[in-house]
Write a protein that holds these residues in place. Structure first.
Motif, mmCIF file in Angstrom:
data_model
loop_
_atom_site.group_PDB
_atom_site.id
_atom_site.type_symbol
_atom_site.label_atom_id
_atom_site.label_comp_id
_atom_site.label_asym_id
_atom_site.label_seq_id
_atom_site.Cartn_x
_atom_site.Cartn_y
_atom_site.Cartn_z
ATOM 1 N N VAL A 250 37.493 27.341 27.901
ATOM 2 C CA VAL A 250 36.724 28.237 27.040
ATOM 3 C C VAL A 250 36.764 29.667 27.585
ATOM 4 N N GLY A 251 36.586 29.833 28.897
ATOM 5 C CA GLY A 251 36.628 31.165 29.502
ATOM 6 C C GLY A 251 37.983 31.826 29.335
ATOM 7 N N SER A 252 39.054 31.045 29.508
ATOM 8 C CA SER A 252 40.404 31.588 29.330
ATOM 9 C C SER A 252 40.636 31.996 27.886
ATOM 10 N N ALA A 253 40.159 31.175 26.948
ATOM 11 C CA ALA A 253 40.303 31.527 25.530
ATOM 12 C C ALA A 253 39.534 32.804 25.211
ATOM 13 N N LEU A 254 38.324 32.934 25.757
ATOM 14 C CA LEU A 254 37.552 34.155 25.539
ATOM 15 C C LEU A 254 38.264 35.366 26.127
ATOM 16 N N LEU A 255 38.858 35.200 27.313
ATOM 17 C CA LEU A 255 39.612 36.299 27.921
ATOM 18 C C LEU A 255 40.778 36.725 27.038
ATOM 19 N N LEU A 256 41.552 35.758 26.570
ATOM 20 C CA LEU A 256 42.707 36.078 25.721
ATOM 21 C C LEU A 256 42.285 36.716 24.405
ATOM 22 N N ILE A 257 41.296 36.125 23.754
ATOM 23 C CA ILE A 257 40.823 36.672 22.480
ATOM 24 C C ILE A 257 40.269 38.080 22.692
ATOM 25 N N GLY A 258 39.455 38.253 23.735
ATOM 26 C CA GLY A 258 38.908 39.579 24.023
ATOM 27 C C GLY A 258 39.981 40.597 24.330
ATOM 28 N N LEU A 259 40.985 40.201 25.109
ATOM 29 C CA LEU A 259 42.083 41.110 25.450
ATOM 30 C C LEU A 259 42.853 41.533 24.199
ATOM 31 N N PHE A 260 43.219 40.555 23.360
ATOM 32 C CA PHE A 260 43.945 40.887 22.135
ATOM 33 C C PHE A 260 43.089 41.709 21.178
ATOM 34 N N TYR A 261 41.790 41.429 21.161
ATOM 35 C CA TYR A 261 40.888 42.190 20.310
ATOM 36 C C TYR A 261 40.784 43.644 20.787
ATOM 37 N N VAL A 262 40.656 43.848 22.096
ATOM 38 C CA VAL A 262 40.608 45.209 22.643
ATOM 39 C C VAL A 262 41.894 45.952 22.301
ATOM 40 N N ILE A 263 43.040 45.300 22.502
ATOM 41 C CA ILE A 263 44.331 45.937 22.188
ATOM 42 C C ILE A 263 44.404 46.304 20.721
#
Length: 178
Positions: free
Chosen positions: A64-77
């Motif tokens: 879950v934490g890794s998914a949040l990191l990836l989603i957050g990173l792509f969202y920021v980009i």
């Protein structure tokens, strides 16, 4: 879902030029990213052995934490590159309607009461009060039915977590009964 095109002359409730939408979306993206870091950091000190399948208590939180990191990173980009969300296109949504702050406040009070009463009353009673309180605040008119559903739902979730998954939830006043 997200569009990178900006409508010409668009404003955010008169707050200025079309780029004013970036600030709240960037804040949300950073919050998602921060939640991912928080979840992964929170599981770093868990040191319990895994099950016979090799899956330990860190497995799902790390996913879950890794998914949040990836989603957050792509969202920021996406937000930094100019992307923004499309307005809601539902039949029953009025995008121009004002927020119902009374309901927001009442929902917050229900959640805070749940958090304060959880250890004292236990999951089943506090959960039933949470579910019932939320249903009433959000407009349930059949209160007896809402109360019965709240009790059943909190009992089923307690049994599923405690008996089915082996997760400890506070029993509170019902300690020794269930």
């Amino acid at each position: 879902m997200y569009s990178t095109e900006e409508p010409s002359g668009a404003t955010d409730r008169g707050a200025g030029p079309a780029h004013s939408w970036r600030r709240p979306e960037l804040v949300l993206a950073l919050i998602v990213l921060g939640l991912g870091v928080f979840v992964i950091a929170g599981t770093a000190d868990v040191s319990t052995e895994g099950s016979s399948l090799g899956l330990g208590p860190r497995f799902f939180p790390v996913i879950v934490g890794s998914a949040l990191l990836l989603i957050g990173l792509f969202y920021v980009i996406d937000v930094v590159r100019g992307g923004h969300g499309d307005p809601e296109e539902s039949e029953d949504v009025d995008a121009g309607a004002r927020a119902d702050w009374r309901t927001v406040a009442l929902v917050s009070v229900v959640f805070l009461a749940f958090a304060g009463l959880l250890d004292l009353l236990g999951w089943i009673i506090a959960g039933a009060l949470l579910f019932f309180g939320l249903s009433v605040v959000l407009g349930a008119t059949r209160r007896l039915q809402a109360g019965v559903i709240a009790v059943v739902l909190s009992t089923v979730t307690y049994l599923a977590f405690v008996k089915g998954l082996g997760v400890t939830l506070p029993a509170g006043l019902l300690s020794g009964v269930i």
